[in-house]
Design a protein around this motif. Structure first.
Motif, PDB file in Angstrom:
ATOM      1  N   PHE A 472       0.832  -1.203   0.000  1.00 33.15           N
ATOM      2  CA  PHE A 472       0.000   0.000   0.000  1.00 33.15           C
ATOM      3  C   PHE A 472       0.868   1.254   0.000  1.00 33.15           C
ATOM      4  CE2 PHE A 472      -2.453  -3.144   2.738  1.00 33.15           C
ATOM      5  CZ  PHE A 472      -3.092  -3.716   1.647  1.00 33.15           C
ATOM      6  N   LYS A 473       1.577   1.478  -1.080  1.00 33.08           N
ATOM      7  CA  LYS A 473       2.531   2.584  -1.165  1.00 33.08           C
ATOM      8  C   LYS A 473       1.868   3.955  -1.134  1.00 33.08           C
ATOM      9  CE  LYS A 473       6.186  -0.062  -1.649  1.00 33.08           C
ATOM     10  NZ  LYS A 473       7.208  -0.153  -0.575  1.00 33.08           N
ATOM     11  N   LYS A 474       0.566   4.013  -1.453  1.00 37.77           N
ATOM     12  CA  LYS A 474      -0.122   5.296  -1.522  1.00 37.77           C
ATOM     13  C   LYS A 474      -0.782   5.697  -0.197  1.00 37.77           C
ATOM     14  CE  LYS A 474      -1.138   4.840  -6.474  1.00 37.77           C
ATOM     15  NZ  LYS A 474      -2.223   4.809  -7.502  1.00 37.77           N
ATOM     16  N   LEU A 475      -0.660   4.871   0.818  1.00 35.61           N
ATOM     17  CA  LEU A 475      -1.326   5.151   2.095  1.00 35.61           C
ATOM     18  C   LEU A 475      -0.934   6.514   2.664  1.00 35.61           C
ATOM     19  CD1 LEU A 475      -1.460   2.000   4.416  1.00 35.61           C
ATOM     20  CD2 LEU A 475      -3.354   3.216   3.325  1.00 35.61           C
ATOM     21  N   ARG A 476      -1.949   7.282   3.029  1.00 36.55           N
ATOM     22  CA  ARG A 476      -1.721   8.560   3.701  1.00 36.55           C
ATOM     23  C   ARG A 476      -2.154   8.494   5.167  1.00 36.55           C
ATOM     24  NH1 ARG A 476      -4.184  12.734  -0.843  1.00 36.55           N
ATOM     25  NH2 ARG A 476      -2.849  12.069  -2.583  1.00 36.55           N
ATOM     26  N   SER A 477      -3.028   7.535   5.471  1.00 38.50           N
ATOM     27  CA  SER A 477      -3.546   7.424   6.838  1.00 38.50           C
ATOM     28  C   SER A 477      -3.584   5.955   7.238  1.00 38.50           C
ATOM     29  CB  SER A 477      -4.951   8.029   6.914  1.00 38.50           C
ATOM     30  OG  SER A 477      -5.549   7.789   8.165  1.00 38.50           O
ATOM     31  N   LEU A 478      -3.038   5.651   8.432  1.00 36.88           N
ATOM     32  CA  LEU A 478      -2.966   4.269   8.910  1.00 36.88           C
ATOM     33  C   LEU A 478      -3.176   4.233  10.417  1.00 36.88           C
ATOM     34  CD1 LEU A 478      -2.307   1.237   8.470  1.00 36.88           C
ATOM     35  CD2 LEU A 478       0.106   1.836   8.821  1.00 36.88           C
ATOM     36  N   GLU A 479      -4.054   3.329  10.864  1.00 36.89           N
ATOM     37  CA  GLU A 479      -4.289   3.131  12.296  1.00 36.89           C
ATOM     38  C   GLU A 479      -4.178   1.651  12.629  1.00 36.89           C
ATOM     39  OE1 GLU A 479      -7.296   5.416  14.296  1.00 36.89           O
ATOM     40  OE2 GLU A 479      -7.984   6.255  12.390  1.00 36.89           O
ATOM     41  N   ILE A 480      -3.261   1.322  13.539  1.00 38.12           N
ATOM     42  CA  ILE A 480      -3.119  -0.040  14.049  1.00 38.12           C
ATOM     43  C   ILE A 480      -2.927   0.080  15.558  1.00 38.12           C
ATOM     44  CG2 ILE A 480      -1.831  -2.205  13.960  1.00 38.12           C
ATOM     45  CD1 ILE A 480      -0.838  -1.479  11.220  1.00 38.12           C
ATOM     46  N   CYS A 481      -3.963  -0.241  16.314  1.00 37.91           N
ATOM     47  CA  CYS A 481      -3.931   0.003  17.752  1.00 37.91           C
ATOM     48  C   CYS A 481      -4.358  -1.217  18.567  1.00 37.91           C
ATOM     49  CB  CYS A 481      -4.828   1.197  18.106  1.00 37.91           C
ATOM     50  SG  CYS A 481      -4.463   2.678  17.136  1.00 37.91           S
ATOM     51  N   GLY A 482      -4.204  -2.391  17.992  1.00 40.25           N
ATOM     52  CA  GLY A 482      -4.640  -3.605  18.678  1.00 40.25           C
ATOM     53  C   GLY A 482      -3.673  -4.140  19.694  1.00 40.25           C
ATOM     54  N   GLY A 483      -2.502  -3.540  19.807  1.00 42.74           N
ATOM     55  CA  GLY A 483      -1.551  -3.934  20.838  1.00 42.74           C
ATOM     56  C   GLY A 483      -0.552  -4.995  20.427  1.00 42.74           C
ATOM     57  N   GLY A 484      -0.578  -5.430  19.179  1.00 38.36           N
ATOM     58  CA  GLY A 484       0.295  -6.523  18.764  1.00 38.36           C
ATOM     59  C   GLY A 484       1.607  -6.128  18.129  1.00 38.36           C
ATOM     60  N   LEU A 485       1.892  -4.831  18.043  1.00 39.00           N
ATOM     61  CA  LEU A 485       3.112  -4.386  17.361  1.00 39.00           C
ATOM     62  C   LEU A 485       4.277  -4.177  18.316  1.00 39.00           C
ATOM     63  CD1 LEU A 485       1.941  -1.781  14.688  1.00 39.00           C
ATOM     64  CD2 LEU A 485       2.063  -4.270  14.536  1.00 39.00           C
ATOM     65  N   LEU A 502      -0.632   8.816  11.254  1.00 34.56           N
ATOM     66  CA  LEU A 502      -0.237   7.500  11.764  1.00 34.56           C
ATOM     67  C   LEU A 502      -0.658   7.379  13.224  1.00 34.56           C
ATOM     68  CD1 LEU A 502       1.216   4.798  11.419  1.00 34.56           C
ATOM     69  CD2 LEU A 502       3.354   5.947  12.036  1.00 34.56           C
ATOM     70  N   ASN A 503      -1.495   6.384  13.510  1.00 32.10           N
ATOM     71  CA  ASN A 503      -1.959   6.134  14.875  1.00 32.10           C
ATOM     72  C   ASN A 503      -1.534   4.730  15.286  1.00 32.10           C
ATOM     73  OD1 ASN A 503      -3.213   5.923  17.324  1.00 32.10           O
ATOM     74  ND2 ASN A 503      -5.297   6.225  16.566  1.00 32.10           N
ATOM     75  N   LEU A 504      -0.562   4.652  16.214  1.00 32.88           N
ATOM     76  CA  LEU A 504      -0.072   3.378  16.745  1.00 32.88           C
ATOM     77  C   LEU A 504      -0.296   3.303  18.246  1.00 32.88           C
ATOM     78  CD1 LEU A 504       3.309   3.167  14.771  1.00 32.88           C
ATOM     79  CD2 LEU A 504       1.135   2.068  14.203  1.00 32.88           C
ATOM     80  N   SER A 505      -1.272   4.029  18.739  1.00 34.56           N
ATOM     81  CA  SER A 505      -1.542   4.049  20.178  1.00 34.56           C
ATOM     82  C   SER A 505      -1.919   2.657  20.675  1.00 34.56           C
ATOM     83  CB  SER A 505      -2.662   5.038  20.501  1.00 34.56           C
ATOM     84  OG  SER A 505      -3.872   4.646  19.902  1.00 34.56           O
ATOM     85  N   GLN A 506      -1.681   2.414  21.981  1.00 35.49           N
ATOM     86  CA  GLN A 506      -2.017   1.173  22.690  1.00 35.49           C
ATOM     87  C   GLN A 506      -1.115  -0.007  22.337  1.00 35.49           C
ATOM     88  OE1 GLN A 506      -6.294   0.490  23.525  1.00 35.49           O
ATOM     89  NE2 GLN A 506      -6.675   2.097  22.031  1.00 35.49           N
ATOM     90  N   ASN A 507      -0.100   0.226  21.534  1.00 32.87           N
ATOM     91  CA  ASN A 507       0.906  -0.816  21.304  1.00 32.87           C
ATOM     92  C   ASN A 507       1.994  -0.632  22.364  1.00 32.87           C
ATOM     93  OD1 ASN A 507       0.138  -2.317  18.738  1.00 32.87           O
ATOM     94  ND2 ASN A 507      -0.044  -0.179  18.075  1.00 32.87           N
ATOM     95  N   SER A 508       1.795  -1.283  23.477  1.00 35.13           N
ATOM     96  CA  SER A 508       2.595  -0.997  24.680  1.00 35.13           C
ATOM     97  C   SER A 508       4.057  -1.425  24.573  1.00 35.13           C
ATOM     98  CB  SER A 508       1.953  -1.682  25.900  1.00 35.13           C
ATOM     99  OG  SER A 508       1.882  -3.084  25.707  1.00 35.13           O
ATOM    100  N   HIS A 509       4.417  -2.188  23.536  1.00 28.68           N
ATOM    101  CA  HIS A 509       5.800  -2.654  23.419  1.00 28.68           C
ATOM    102  C   HIS A 509       6.676  -1.723  22.572  1.00 28.68           C
ATOM    103  CE1 HIS A 509       4.840  -6.403  25.415  1.00 28.68           C
ATOM    104  NE2 HIS A 509       3.817  -6.587  24.585  1.00 28.68           N
TER     105      HIS A 509
END
Length: 580
Positions: A472-485, A502-509
């Motif tokens: 997905f080279k054209k992505l301008r907005s991405l949210e991954i907040c499930g905690g698995g990253l 870019l929203n990576l909140s709640q990825n506690s690691h």
């Protein structure tokens, strides 16, 4: 975006939650802020087609220099109007304009005074503003401390075309009386005013050239719409969130034959009130969200042959009577969200071949109902959030190849159903805020290379799954907040150079190493790494993000002072940050 798993918002406040710039806290929820958009040398230069910055013109350099040395100038009244206007605009944008410096613009024949939400504006500014006289064409003073006395000055600006006094809560019926003679007005806005009443509305009767009137959230205007009967040119009327408006207020509107847009959301208008609208044959947009209407009102609306946009979400619609939707052939946008309707209503929509956008958020829609959407080939936007749609339902959507935006958040789909989306090559925005979606589901979307927005907020995505994001080279907005990253997953994200949000909140690691990877995403405008292990030491990696305007690092070891130091030293355009 944020930390909570359930992100449903009240639709009345969606617009209010939009991020605006460095504006007054009190009024930062308005849509005004025009002064953030004026041309200015002090902002980043626009790149040409070769990617090289275009140097400022000689005029731009002069304007910028004068604004920096504004204290040396007593008046600009001898300059050509266009130059004075540019100097004024630059001072507003750079927030150098003060009451003292404003005096230099006395009698400068300025055409546009855009001071929406500008700090410090009150009645003392109105003498200079009104001195522009017949030259003044528009004034935006929203969010100011201007009172009735200040509005008195503007009555002599006879050619003014547009006035915006949103959130000016010190203006009352008396102030409205002063604009009664401004017969050239085509646009007038008084959003969120508790002091305008039925009596004051009488002053609007003389504004015979008015095209657009905005009285959103004015709770005292019940009975005052009778004074609009003579405004035959009126095309747009916004009465959203005026809970005083009732059926009797609709009757005076029946004579406004040129009305194209009517917004009466959150009013007390019922099916009976809608009967007064059936003669508005030019009506294109009707917003009745949260009104106590039923499907019975469709009898009146079905004769409106130009109706393109209809919002009846959060009303009292049920399946009973919804067969009348089948007559509304002109509809392009239909919002049925949060109504007690099921797949039965979809059977009555299958003939609406012009439909481009359909919102079924939180309706009782199940897989079998979606079969009726199969022939809506012009559909570009489909909202199925919080429905019982599962994998079999997606099978019925696979032929809708023109879909550009699809929201499947809080549905019951799993990885197995996502293969039906593979042929939707037009998809630009996809919301999969679904706990059942995992890395395997993400792999099934590899062919959707045109995606610009991808929401995987609560999906169970791990570092392994982020390998698929490279498609997905054209992505301008991405949210991954499930905690698995972990940091390893963010390493795969760093190659998405077009990312702006870019929203990576709640990825506690996540640690400071993630911020190092993120530093390569130089187009970022908004970044959220809340509830992680990042520290103030890692902030040094963000110094390259010169476009960053919003930064959230809540529940980390970063303090507000740490971010303020970063702002001062490297990120002067940062407007919003947490913690603050």
């Amino acid at each position: 975006m944020g930390g909570a798993c359930s992100r449903k918002r009240d639709p009345q406040t969606v617009e209010e939650n939009a991020v605006h710039g460095s504006v007054s806290r009190r009024y930062s929820k308005s849509g005004s802020s025009k002064w953030l958009g004026g041309a200015s040398f002090s902002r980043a230069s626009v790149d040409n087609k070769d990617g090289n910055p275009i140097p400022p013109s000689l005029m731009e350099l002069c304007i910028y220099k004068i604004s920096e040395e504004i204290s040396q100038y007593g008046t600009f009244s001898m300059l050509p109007r266009d130059i004075s206007q540019q100097i004024f605009n630059e001072l507003v944008y750079s927030q150098r304009l003060t009451e003292a410096y404003l005096e230099a613009f006395q009698d400068c024949a300025l055409q546009d005074i855009n001071l929406g939400e500008y700090p410090g504006v009150d009645d003392t500014w109105m003498d200079v503003i009104s001195s522009q006289g017949a030259s003044l064409l528009s004034a935006d003073l929203s969010g100011s401390e201007v009172t009735d006395s200040g509005l008195f000055h503007i009555k002599d600006c006879k050619n003014v075309d547009a006035l915006n006094f949103n959130f000016c809560d010190q203006i009352s019926d008396v102030g409205l009386g002063y604009i009664n003679g401004l017969s050239n007005l085509t646009t007038l806005s008084f959003k969120r005013n508790n002091n305008i009443t039925t009596k004051g509305m009488s002053a609007l009767s003389g504004l015979v050239n008015l095209l657009k009137l905005d009285l959103e959230r004015c709770p005292g205007i019940h009975g005052g719409l009778v004074h609009l009967k003579g405004l035959k040119k009126l095309e747009g009327l916004n009465l959203n969130c005026c809970n005083c408006i009732t059926d009797t207020d609709m009757k005076p509107l029946s004579d406004l034959s040129n009305l194209k847009e009517l917004q009466i959301s959150c009013s007390k208008v019922t099916d009976h009130g809608v009967t007064f609208l059936k003669g508005l044959h030019k009506l294109e947009l009707l917003n009745m969200e949260c009104c106590p209407i039923t499907a019975a009102c469709l009898d009146s609306l079905s004769d409106l042959g130009f109706l393109l946009y209809l919002n009846v979400s959060r009303s009292k619609l049920t399946d009973d009577g919804c067969e009348k939707f089948s007559k509304m052939k002109s509809l392009k946008v239909l919002n049925l969200g949060f109504n007690d309707v099921s797949g039965v209503v979809l059977a009555h929509l299958k003939g609406l071949i012009n439909l481009e956008s359909l919102n079924l958020d939180s309706c009782g829609i199940r897989d079998e109902g979606l079969v009726h959407l199969a022939g809506l080939n012009n559909l570009k936007c489909l909202e199925l959030s919080d429905t019982q749609v599962g994998n079999n339902g997606l099978r019925h959507l696979s032929g809708l190849v023109n879909i550009e935006s699809l929201n499947l958040s809080f549905t019951v789909i799993t990885d197995g159903g996502l293969r039906y989306l593979a042929k939707m090559s037009s998809l630009r925005s996809l919301n999969l805020d679904v706990r059942q979606v995992t890395d395997a589901g993400l792999a099934a979307l590899a062919s959707l290379t045109g995606l610009i927005h991808l929401d995987l907020f609560c999906a169970k995505i791990t570092d392994t799954g982020t390998n698929h994001l490279r498609n997905f080279k054209k992505l301008r907005s991405l949210e991954i907040c499930g905690g698995g990253l972990t940091d390893a997953g963010v390493k795969n994200i760093k190659d998405l150079k077009s990312l702006m949000i870019l929203n990576l909140s709640q990825n506690s690691h996540l640690t400071d190493k993630s911020l190092e990877y993120i530093s390569e995403l130089t187009e970022l405008v908004s970044l959220n790494v809340s509830s992680s292990r990042v520290t103030s030491t890692g902030l040094k990696h963000l110094t390259s993000l010169k476009n960053l305007k919003s930064l959230s690092l809540e529940s980390t070891k970063v303090t507000a002072n740490d971010i303020k130091k970063l702002l001062i030293s490297h990120l002067p355009d940062l407007m919003s940050f947490r913690p603050e």
